[in-house]
Design a protein around this motif. Structure first.
Motif, short mmCIF file in Angstrom:
data_model
loop_
_atom_site.label_atom_id
_atom_site.label_comp_id
_atom_site.label_asym_id
_atom_site.label_seq_id
_atom_site.Cartn_x
_atom_site.Cartn_y
_atom_site.Cartn_z
N ASP A 100 17.52 -71.67 -21.66
CA ASP A 100 17.91 -70.63 -20.70
C ASP A 100 18.91 -69.66 -21.30
O ASP A 100 19.87 -70.07 -21.91
CB ASP A 100 18.62 -71.26 -19.50
CG ASP A 100 17.64 -72.03 -18.65
OD1 ASP A 100 16.46 -71.68 -18.71
OD2 ASP A 100 18.09 -72.94 -17.96
N ASN A 106 7.93 -73.23 -6.98
CA ASN A 106 8.21 -74.43 -7.79
C ASN A 106 9.10 -75.41 -7.02
O ASN A 106 9.68 -75.06 -6.02
CB ASN A 106 8.87 -74.00 -9.11
CG ASN A 106 9.01 -75.17 -10.07
OD1 ASN A 106 8.16 -76.08 -10.09
ND2 ASN A 106 10.08 -75.19 -10.85
N ASP A 111 8.13 -80.89 -5.19
CA ASP A 111 8.47 -82.31 -5.05
C ASP A 111 9.68 -82.54 -4.14
O ASP A 111 9.89 -83.65 -3.66
CB ASP A 111 8.76 -82.93 -6.43
CG ASP A 111 9.84 -82.16 -7.19
OD1 ASP A 111 9.62 -80.96 -7.46
OD2 ASP A 111 10.90 -82.74 -7.49
N LEU A 112 10.48 -81.49 -3.92
CA LEU A 112 11.68 -81.66 -3.09
C LEU A 112 11.38 -81.58 -1.60
O LEU A 112 12.17 -82.03 -0.78
CB LEU A 112 12.73 -80.59 -3.44
CG LEU A 112 13.27 -80.62 -4.87
CD1 LEU A 112 14.26 -79.49 -5.08
CD2 LEU A 112 13.92 -81.97 -5.17
N ALA A 117 7.21 -78.26 -11.71
CA ALA A 117 7.26 -78.20 -13.17
C ALA A 117 7.85 -79.50 -13.71
O ALA A 117 7.50 -79.96 -14.79
CB ALA A 117 8.10 -77.01 -13.62
N GLU A 118 8.75 -80.09 -12.92
CA GLU A 118 9.45 -81.30 -13.36
C GLU A 118 8.52 -82.52 -13.36
O GLU A 118 8.44 -83.24 -14.35
CB GLU A 118 10.63 -81.54 -12.42
CG GLU A 118 11.52 -82.65 -12.83
CD GLU A 118 12.76 -82.17 -13.55
OE1 GLU A 118 12.82 -80.99 -13.96
OE2 GLU A 118 13.67 -82.98 -13.71
N CYS A 173 14.36 -65.85 -11.22
CA CYS A 173 15.81 -65.96 -11.27
C CYS A 173 16.20 -67.18 -12.11
O CYS A 173 15.37 -68.06 -12.33
CB CYS A 173 16.11 -66.23 -9.83
SG CYS A 173 17.56 -65.91 -9.12
N THR A 174 17.44 -67.25 -12.56
CA THR A 174 17.87 -68.45 -13.29
C THR A 174 17.74 -69.66 -12.36
O THR A 174 17.94 -69.54 -11.17
CB THR A 174 19.35 -68.36 -13.73
OG1 THR A 174 20.10 -67.87 -12.62
CG2 THR A 174 19.54 -67.46 -14.90
N ASN A 175 17.39 -70.76 -12.94
CA ASN A 175 17.36 -72.03 -12.22
C ASN A 175 16.11 -72.29 -11.36
O ASN A 175 16.05 -73.29 -10.66
CB ASN A 175 18.61 -72.15 -11.32
CG ASN A 175 19.15 -73.54 -11.35
OD1 ASN A 175 19.12 -74.18 -12.39
ND2 ASN A 175 19.59 -74.03 -10.21
N GLY A 195 13.23 -72.86 -12.59
CA GLY A 195 12.40 -73.84 -13.31
C GLY A 195 11.40 -73.19 -14.27
O GLY A 195 10.42 -73.82 -14.67
N SER A 241 11.83 -72.35 -17.48
CA SER A 241 11.80 -73.01 -18.80
C SER A 241 11.08 -74.34 -18.72
O SER A 241 10.29 -74.68 -19.60
CB SER A 241 13.21 -73.26 -19.32
OG SER A 241 14.00 -72.13 -19.14
N THR A 242 11.35 -75.08 -17.65
CA THR A 242 10.69 -76.37 -17.49
C THR A 242 9.17 -76.17 -17.46
O THR A 242 8.41 -76.91 -18.08
CB THR A 242 11.16 -77.06 -16.19
OG1 THR A 242 12.59 -77.01 -16.16
CG2 THR A 242 10.71 -78.50 -16.11
N PRO A 258 19.27 -81.00 -5.06
CA PRO A 258 18.47 -82.21 -4.78
C PRO A 258 17.62 -82.59 -5.98
O PRO A 258 17.13 -81.72 -6.70
CB PRO A 258 17.60 -81.80 -3.59
CG PRO A 258 17.68 -80.33 -3.49
CD PRO A 258 18.84 -79.84 -4.28
P1 GDP Z 1 15.11 -71.62 -15.43
O1 GDP Z 1 16.54 -71.14 -15.43
O2 GDP Z 1 14.30 -70.86 -14.42
O3 GDP Z 1 14.47 -71.64 -16.76
O4 GDP Z 1 15.16 -73.11 -14.85
P2 GDP Z 1 15.11 -74.52 -15.63
O5 GDP Z 1 13.75 -74.78 -16.14
O6 GDP Z 1 16.24 -74.60 -16.57
O7 GDP Z 1 15.37 -75.51 -14.40
C1 GDP Z 1 16.56 -75.45 -13.62
C2 GDP Z 1 16.83 -76.81 -13.00
O8 GDP Z 1 15.82 -77.14 -12.06
C3 GDP Z 1 16.84 -77.94 -14.02
O9 GDP Z 1 17.85 -78.85 -13.64
C4 GDP Z 1 15.47 -78.57 -13.88
O10 GDP Z 1 15.48 -79.94 -14.21
C5 GDP Z 1 15.19 -78.36 -12.40
N1 GDP Z 1 13.77 -78.24 -12.12
C6 GDP Z 1 12.87 -77.44 -12.75
N2 GDP Z 1 11.64 -77.58 -12.20
C7 GDP Z 1 11.78 -78.49 -11.20
C8 GDP Z 1 10.87 -79.08 -10.26
O11 GDP Z 1 9.68 -78.82 -10.21
N3 GDP Z 1 11.42 -79.97 -9.37
C9 GDP Z 1 12.73 -80.33 -9.37
N4 GDP Z 1 13.15 -81.21 -8.47
N5 GDP Z 1 13.60 -79.79 -10.25
C10 GDP Z 1 13.14 -78.90 -11.15
#
Ligand code: GDP
Length: 368
Positions: free
Chosen positions: A51, A104, A107-108, A141-142, A168-170, A172, A174-175, A241
Motif C-alpha cells: 500500500d 469486498n 465475509d464480514l 479478497a481475504e 480508497c485505502t483499506n 482490500g 492489494s489483497t 472486524p
Molecule cells: P488496500 O489499501 O485497498 O490495498 O487494502 P489492503 O489490501 O491492504 O487491505 C486492508 C485491510 O483489510 C487488511 O487488513 C486486509 O487484511 C483486510 N482485508 C482485505 N480484504 C478483506 C476481506 O475480503 N475481508 C476481510 N475481513 N478483510 C479484508
C-alpha cells in the motif's frame, strides 16, 4: 538527494524521506545499478503489492487520465464501510468508461443475509451517488470467496482492453491483486513494466494480461472522513472486524444512550421503545447508560471504561460533534463511518449522534 531520480519500475519520482508514500526507497537502495521504489521492489521480489497513499492532487491527476484512456474501471468498496470508502464524484472523471462495482469483505456480513439482497442494495446506493455500474459483484479478497468469479466478470466486461483497479485505502485492493497474482502465477520479472502513459509519472503497478492488455493497480486514495486516521494501529485492530459481525440488539427506551468505546455515541431522545441493532466489530465495548448521565460518564471515563481510544490517544482526540436526526419511515441505518452502523425503524423517533469533529454520520436505507 540531489538529482531527480525515477523508478525504473513504475516511473514515479524516487524519494527517501517518507515511508509509505509514493516513490519511497531506502537510502541504501540508491546505490544499486537499477533503482526501483520500495513498492516495485516488493512486487518484484515477494510478488506482493504494497500500500502507498496518494495525495489528493495526485489522485485528481490520476483520475483525469483514467477518463482519457479506454479501459474498464474496477471500483472496489469496503462493504463494512460502504459510504466511507465510496469516493464520491469519481465517476465524473472516468469518462465514458464502464465501471464494475465490487463490494469486498463480504465475509464480514452476517451469513443469514442473502447475497442477492446486498447486490440490489448496492445498485440502489450507487444510483443515489449518481453511478450506473455495468455490473455489481461481491467478494472476499481475504478468504478468496468469489475472487475468481470477480476475475471472470472483469474478463467479461474488459473487451480485451486494459483494467484499472481503483479504491480508497483499506478497501482490500492489494489483497485482491495479490490473490489474483498468485492465482494466475504471473512471472515476477514480467510484472514490472514502465508506465506506458506518455508524459506522466503514475505510481501504478502494471500486471500484463494474456492478450497484451494491462491490469493497473492504482494506489489507494485517502478518504479524510475515516475514523481510522484518528486511531493508533492497536485501536484500529480493535475496531476493524476480522470475521462475520454478529449484530447486537439493544431494546432502548427514550432517554437512553449507547457509547461505542469513546469513538461514538447515540442518544434515543424521543419515540416508543424499540430495538437498536448494532453492527460493529465484536471487540468494541458498547456501553449503555441513561442520557442524563452520559456527558459525565464521557468526561470521567473516556479512554478508560469507554475505549478505544486508549487513554493516551484520547488526549489528542477531537471533541465530539452532535447532530439530531428525525427517523423517516422504513428500516434505516445510522452509519458511523469506520465503526459500523445501527439499524432502527421507528418513524418519527428522534435520535442524536456524537462523533469526533471531522467525522460525518450518515443515514441510509437499511442494508438488510
Ligand atoms: P488496500 O489499501 O485497498 O490495498 O487494502 P489492503 O489490501 O491492504 O487491505 C486492508 C485491510 O483489510 C487488511 O487488513 C486486509 O487484511 C483486510 N482485508 C482485505 N480484504 C478483506 C476481506 O475480503 N475481508 C476481510 N475481513 N478483510 C479484508
Amino acid at each position: 538527494m540531489g538529482e531527480r531520480m525515477i523508478c525504473a519500475g513504475c516511473g514515479v519520482e524516487i524519494q527517501t524521506e517518507k515511508e509509505g508514500e509514493t516513490g519511497y526507497t531506502p537510502e541504501s537502495a540508491l546505490k544499486r545499478d537499477v533503482v526501483i521504489c520500495q513498492r516495485c521492489f516488493r512486487l518484484k521480489h515477494y510478488n506482493e503489492v504494497q500500500d502507498v497513499s496518494l495525495t489528493d492532487d495526485d489522485f485528481l491527476r490520476m483520475l483525469n487520465q483514467l477518463g482519457s484512456q479506454k479501459a474498464l474501471i474496477v471500483k472496489v468498496v469496503d462493504l463494512f464501510d460502504f459510504d466511507g470508502s465510496w469516493l464520491d464524484g469519481m465517476h465524473r472523471f472516468t469518462g465514458g468508461n464502464p465501471v464494475l462495482l465490487v463490494g469486498n469483505k463480504v465475509d464480514l456480513l452476517p451469513k443469514s443475509v442473502k447475497r442477492s439482497k446486498v447486490i440490489q442494495w448496492m445498485k440502489k446506493q450507487a444510483k443515489e451517488y449518481g453511478l450506473k455500474p455495468v455490473d455489481v459483484t461481491l467478494m472476499s479478497a481475504e478468504t478468496g470467496e468469489a475472487v475468481l468469479e470477480t476475475a471472470d466478470t472483469i474478463e467479461k466486461y474488459r473487451n480485451s482492453g486494459d483494467v484499472y483497479v481503483v479504491g480508497c485505502t483499506n478497501v482490500g485492493k492489494s489483497t485482491f491483486i495479490n490473490k489474483l497474482l498468485r492465482e494466475f502465477g504471473a512471472e515476477d520479472e514480467a510484472m514490472i513494466t514502465t508506465s506506458n502513459i506518455p508524459g506522466t509519472t503514475l505510481d501504478m503497478i502494471d500486471v500484463p494480461l494474456d492478450d497484451g492488455s494491462v491490469l493497473y493497480d492504482t494506489p489507494g486514495i485517502i478518504n479524510h472522513n475515516q475514523l481510522s486516521h484518528l486511531l493508533s494501529k492497536k485501536d484500529l485492530k480493535i475496531i476493524t472486524p476480522k470475521k462475520e459481525v454478529k449484530p447486537i440488539i439493544f431494546q432502548l427506551q427514550p432517554s437512553q444512550t449507547l457509547f461505542f468505546g469513546a469513538m461514538g455515541r447515540i442518544d434515543f431522545i424521543e419515540g416508543a421503545q424499540q430495538s437498536f441493532i448494532v453492527y460493529m466489530s465484536n471487540d468494541i465495548h458498547i456501553h449503555r447508560t441513561k442520557l442524563e448521565k452520559a456527558d459525565e460518564l464521557y468526561t470521567n471515563h473516556a479512554g478508560r471504561l469507554l475505549s478505544p481510544p486508549s487513554e493516551e490517544d484520547f488526549s489528542s482526540f477531537p471533541p465530539f460533534n452532535m447532530k439530531e436526526w428525525k427517523i423517516p419511515s422504513g428500516k434505516i441505518d445510522i452509519v458511523f463511518p469506520g465503526l459500523g452502523w445501527i439499524t432502527i425503524s421507528g418513524e418519527g423517533s428522534v435520535i442524536r449522534t456524537h462523533v469526533p469533529d471531522g467525522i460525518h454520520v450518515t443515514m441510509r436505507d437499511s442494508i438488510f
